[in-house]
Design an enzyme around this catalytic site. Structure first.
Site, PDB file in Angstrom:
ATOM      1  CG  ASN A   6      -1.746   1.199   1.396  1.00  0.00           C
ATOM      2  OD1 ASN A   6      -1.827   2.024   0.487  1.00  0.00           O
ATOM      3  ND2 ASN A   6      -2.387   1.340   2.546  1.00  0.00           N
ATOM      4  CG  PHE A   7       2.907   2.551  -3.552  1.00  0.00           C
ATOM      5  CD1 PHE A   7       3.435   1.387  -3.028  1.00  0.00           C
ATOM      6  CD2 PHE A   7       3.195   2.876  -4.878  1.00  0.00           C
ATOM      7  CE1 PHE A   7       4.241   0.554  -3.805  1.00  0.00           C
ATOM      8  CE2 PHE A   7       3.997   2.062  -5.663  1.00  0.00           C
ATOM      9  CZ  PHE A   7       4.516   0.899  -5.130  1.00  0.00           C
ATOM     10  CE  LYS A   8      -0.204   3.212   4.755  1.00  0.00           C
ATOM     11  NZ  LYS A   8       0.008   3.264   6.196  1.00  0.00           N
ATOM     12  CG  HIS A  88      -5.859   1.948   5.373  1.00  0.00           C
ATOM     13  ND1 HIS A  88      -5.380   2.925   6.218  1.00  0.00           N
ATOM     14  CD2 HIS A  88      -4.857   1.049   5.233  1.00  0.00           C
ATOM     15  CE1 HIS A  88      -4.135   2.629   6.551  1.00  0.00           C
ATOM     16  NE2 HIS A  88      -3.798   1.491   5.972  1.00  0.00           N
ATOM     17  CD  GLU A  90      -2.692   5.563   6.793  1.00  0.00           C
ATOM     18  OE1 GLU A  90      -2.705   5.541   5.554  1.00  0.00           O
ATOM     19  OE2 GLU A  90      -1.751   5.103   7.470  1.00  0.00           O
ATOM     20  CD  GLU A 157      -3.379  -2.451   7.505  1.00  0.00           C
ATOM     21  OE1 GLU A 157      -2.243  -2.633   7.065  1.00  0.00           O
ATOM     22  OE2 GLU A 157      -4.102  -1.491   7.165  1.00  0.00           O
ATOM     23  N   GLY A 163       2.805   2.339  10.582  1.00  0.00           N
ATOM     24  CA  GLY A 163       3.769   3.416  10.336  1.00  0.00           C
ATOM     25  C   GLY A 163       4.576   3.809  11.554  1.00  0.00           C
ATOM     26  CB  SER A 193       5.522  -1.769  11.928  1.00  0.00           C
ATOM     27  OG  SER A 193       5.158  -0.404  12.142  1.00  0.00           O
TER      28      SER A 193
END
Ligand code: PGA
Length: 229
Positions: A6-8, A88, A90, A157, A163, A193
């Site tokens: 997942n590049f975000k 997700h 975020e 997650e 992160g 992580s």
């Protein structure tokens, strides 16, 4: 094992292209049963060749229309994207996506036959209350979600592990995945992580069918080293 990157909000169209060139070359040696997914930013969606599945990090539950700043089914279809991340943390936390909105997205893309990586995870204060509180919190994130959907993958997650460089412990992952296994039959990923140093240990945990990787996936060689480890 499933390895999802997942590049975000990282990488450009040109750096994503270079990434795929490196990744494809490296993962030619991967085990045939292993599956690789990459979720670049929407601006880098394109037609790519290689032994991986291209997915989108987000999309609006509509074919097209007046949804400023969003992309819909039409924009995904241009690049034959049929895989989507939904839920997700975020997006839930920073973009204010409610469970209701997440479920609406899920329903729309399920009706389109998308493969959905559905993300769930608890904040630190819930983890500190113990396993029962974590499990109740996670199960609530299945509200309105068809957990029997055939193209579903669930990613656990823990928010406090994302992160931060601090992965959940083996025991925490094992007990949470064991509890999730009772609730859903689909593949279960761990995210938070995951990196080249802990991947083997994480991969060996019962009921862990793969990983969803953020930071450590941004470098193609590093991500490939996780796949090949
Ligand atoms: P991380 O992100 O690997 O940087 O912790 C994981 C994720 O958010 O999917």
């Amino acid at each position: 094992m499933i390895f999802a990157a997942n590049f975000k909000t990282n990488h450009t169209r040109s750096s994503t292209k270079a990434y795929f060139d490196t990744l494809s070359q490296k993962i030619a040696a991967k085990k045939s049963g292993d599956k690789v997914y990459v979720f670049p930013p929407a601006t880098a969606l394109d037609h790519y060749e290689g032994d991986f599945t291209l997915g989108a990090q987000n999309a609006y539950p509509a074919q097209k229309g007046a949804f400023t700043g969003e992309i819909g089914l039409e924009q995904l279809e241009e690049f034959s994207v049929k895989t989507l991340l939904i839920g997700h943390s975020e997006r839930r936390e920073l973009l204010g996506e409610s469970q209701e909105k997440v479920a609406e997205k899920f329903d729309f893309f399920k009706a389109q036959g998308f493969e959905i990586i559905y993300c769930i995870g608890e904040p630190l204060e819930v983890r500190q209350e113990g396993d029962a509180a974590v499990n109740a919190y996670l199960l609530a994130q299945f509200e309105g979600i068809d957990t029997g959907y055939e193209n579903l993958i669930v990613a656990y997650e823990p928010i406090w592990a994302i992160g931060t460089g601090r992965s959940a412990t083996i025991e925490e992952i094992a007990s949470t995945h064991q509890a999730l296994r009772k609730a859903v039959a689909c593949p279960l990923l761990y995210g938070g992580s995951a990196n080249p140093d802990n991947i083997r240990e994480i991969a060996s945990i019962d009921n862990v069918d793969g990983v969803l990787v953020g930071s450590a996936s941004l470098d193609a060689e590093k991500f490939a080293s996780m796949i090949l480890s």
